[in-house]
Design a protein around this motif. Structure first.
Motif, short mmCIF file in Angstrom:
data_model
loop_
_atom_site.label_atom_id
_atom_site.label_comp_id
_atom_site.label_asym_id
_atom_site.label_seq_id
_atom_site.Cartn_x
_atom_site.Cartn_y
_atom_site.Cartn_z
N GLN A 29 -8.25 -8.16 -4.16
CA GLN A 29 -8.37 -8.89 -5.42
C GLN A 29 -8.00 -8.06 -6.65
N VAL A 30 -8.02 -6.72 -6.55
CA VAL A 30 -7.70 -5.90 -7.72
C VAL A 30 -6.28 -5.37 -7.73
N GLY A 31 -5.60 -5.42 -6.59
CA GLY A 31 -4.24 -4.91 -6.55
C GLY A 31 -3.73 -4.73 -5.14
N ARG A 32 -2.46 -4.37 -5.05
CA ARG A 32 -1.80 -4.20 -3.75
C ARG A 32 -2.41 -3.04 -2.97
N ILE A 33 -2.73 -3.30 -1.72
CA ILE A 33 -3.30 -2.29 -0.83
C ILE A 33 -2.17 -1.67 -0.01
N VAL A 34 -2.12 -0.34 -0.03
CA VAL A 34 -1.14 0.39 0.76
C VAL A 34 -1.69 0.63 2.18
N ASP A 35 -3.00 0.94 2.26
CA ASP A 35 -3.62 1.23 3.56
C ASP A 35 -5.12 0.97 3.48
N LEU A 36 -5.68 0.48 4.55
CA LEU A 36 -7.12 0.32 4.70
C LEU A 36 -7.51 1.01 6.00
N HIS A 37 -8.36 2.01 5.90
CA HIS A 37 -8.76 2.78 7.07
C HIS A 37 -10.28 2.71 7.22
N ILE A 38 -10.72 2.21 8.36
CA ILE A 38 -12.15 2.11 8.65
C ILE A 38 -12.41 2.94 9.90
N PRO A 39 -12.93 4.17 9.73
CA PRO A 39 -13.17 5.03 10.88
C PRO A 39 -14.13 4.38 11.88
N ARG A 40 -13.82 4.55 13.15
CA ARG A 40 -14.64 3.95 14.21
C ARG A 40 -15.11 5.01 15.19
N ASP A 41 -16.26 4.74 15.77
CA ASP A 41 -16.81 5.61 16.81
C ASP A 41 -15.93 5.46 18.05
N LYS A 42 -15.56 6.56 18.67
CA LYS A 42 -14.66 6.52 19.82
C LYS A 42 -15.28 5.85 21.04
N GLU A 43 -16.59 5.96 21.18
CA GLU A 43 -17.24 5.39 22.36
C GLU A 43 -17.61 3.93 22.19
N THR A 44 -18.13 3.56 21.04
CA THR A 44 -18.62 2.19 20.84
C THR A 44 -17.62 1.30 20.10
N ASN A 45 -16.64 1.88 19.45
CA ASN A 45 -15.66 1.20 18.63
C ASN A 45 -16.28 0.51 17.40
N LYS A 46 -17.52 0.82 17.09
CA LYS A 46 -18.14 0.28 15.87
C LYS A 46 -17.75 1.17 14.72
N HIS A 47 -17.58 0.54 13.54
CA HIS A 47 -17.22 1.39 12.41
C HIS A 47 -18.42 2.21 11.96
N ARG A 48 -18.15 3.28 11.26
CA ARG A 48 -19.17 4.30 10.95
C ARG A 48 -19.90 4.07 9.64
N GLY A 49 -19.70 2.93 9.01
CA GLY A 49 -20.44 2.62 7.79
C GLY A 49 -19.71 2.96 6.50
N TYR A 50 -18.46 3.34 6.63
CA TYR A 50 -17.66 3.63 5.44
C TYR A 50 -16.20 3.34 5.72
N ALA A 51 -15.43 3.27 4.64
CA ALA A 51 -13.99 2.99 4.77
C ALA A 51 -13.26 3.64 3.61
N PHE A 52 -11.93 3.68 3.72
CA PHE A 52 -11.07 4.16 2.65
C PHE A 52 -9.98 3.13 2.42
N VAL A 53 -9.73 2.80 1.18
CA VAL A 53 -8.62 1.92 0.83
C VAL A 53 -7.70 2.67 -0.12
N GLU A 54 -6.42 2.64 0.18
CA GLU A 54 -5.43 3.26 -0.70
C GLU A 54 -4.70 2.16 -1.44
N TYR A 55 -4.75 2.23 -2.78
CA TYR A 55 -4.03 1.29 -3.63
C TYR A 55 -2.70 1.91 -4.04
N GLU A 56 -1.82 1.12 -4.63
CA GLU A 56 -0.50 1.63 -4.97
C GLU A 56 -0.49 2.52 -6.20
N SER A 57 -1.58 2.56 -6.98
CA SER A 57 -1.61 3.47 -8.14
C SER A 57 -3.04 3.96 -8.39
N GLU A 58 -3.12 5.08 -9.10
CA GLU A 58 -4.43 5.63 -9.46
C GLU A 58 -5.17 4.70 -10.41
#
Length: 85
Positions: A29-58
């Motif tokens: 909703q705020v702008g173009r997303i370049v990447d969305l990364h949601i780290p996951r646990d290797k064994e359970t595949n559940k996400h770890r409670g945080y994420a990173f989103v990269e937008y096209e500008s600072e």
């Protein structure tokens, strides 16, 4: 992992039931997303409670933090936002 720290926003306090799609729909909703990364646990595949989103500008990343901080609640959790350093 997103590549440009100044354009990347950390999102914390995610409930494990929040889907990638729901999070994406909020963040786009705020702008173009370049990447969305949601780290996951290797064994359970559940996400770890945080994420990173990269937008096209600072500027968009900083705007997202100002706009969303304290306002976005999903599954009874208020999400935390910060520009990644």
């Amino acid at each position: 992992m997103p590549g440009n720290p100044g354009c990347t926003v950390y999102i914390g306090n995610l409930d494990e039931g929040v889907s990638d799609r729901v999070l994406y729909e909020i963040l786009i909703q705020v702008g173009r997303i370049v990447d969305l990364h949601i780290p996951r646990d290797k064994e359970t595949n559940k996400h770890r409670g945080y994420a990173f989103v990269e937008y096209e500008s600072e500027e968009i990343a900083q705007y997202a933090v100002r706009l969303f901080s304290g306002l976005v609640t999903l599954r009874n959790r208020t999400l935390k936002f910060a520009v990644r350093t």
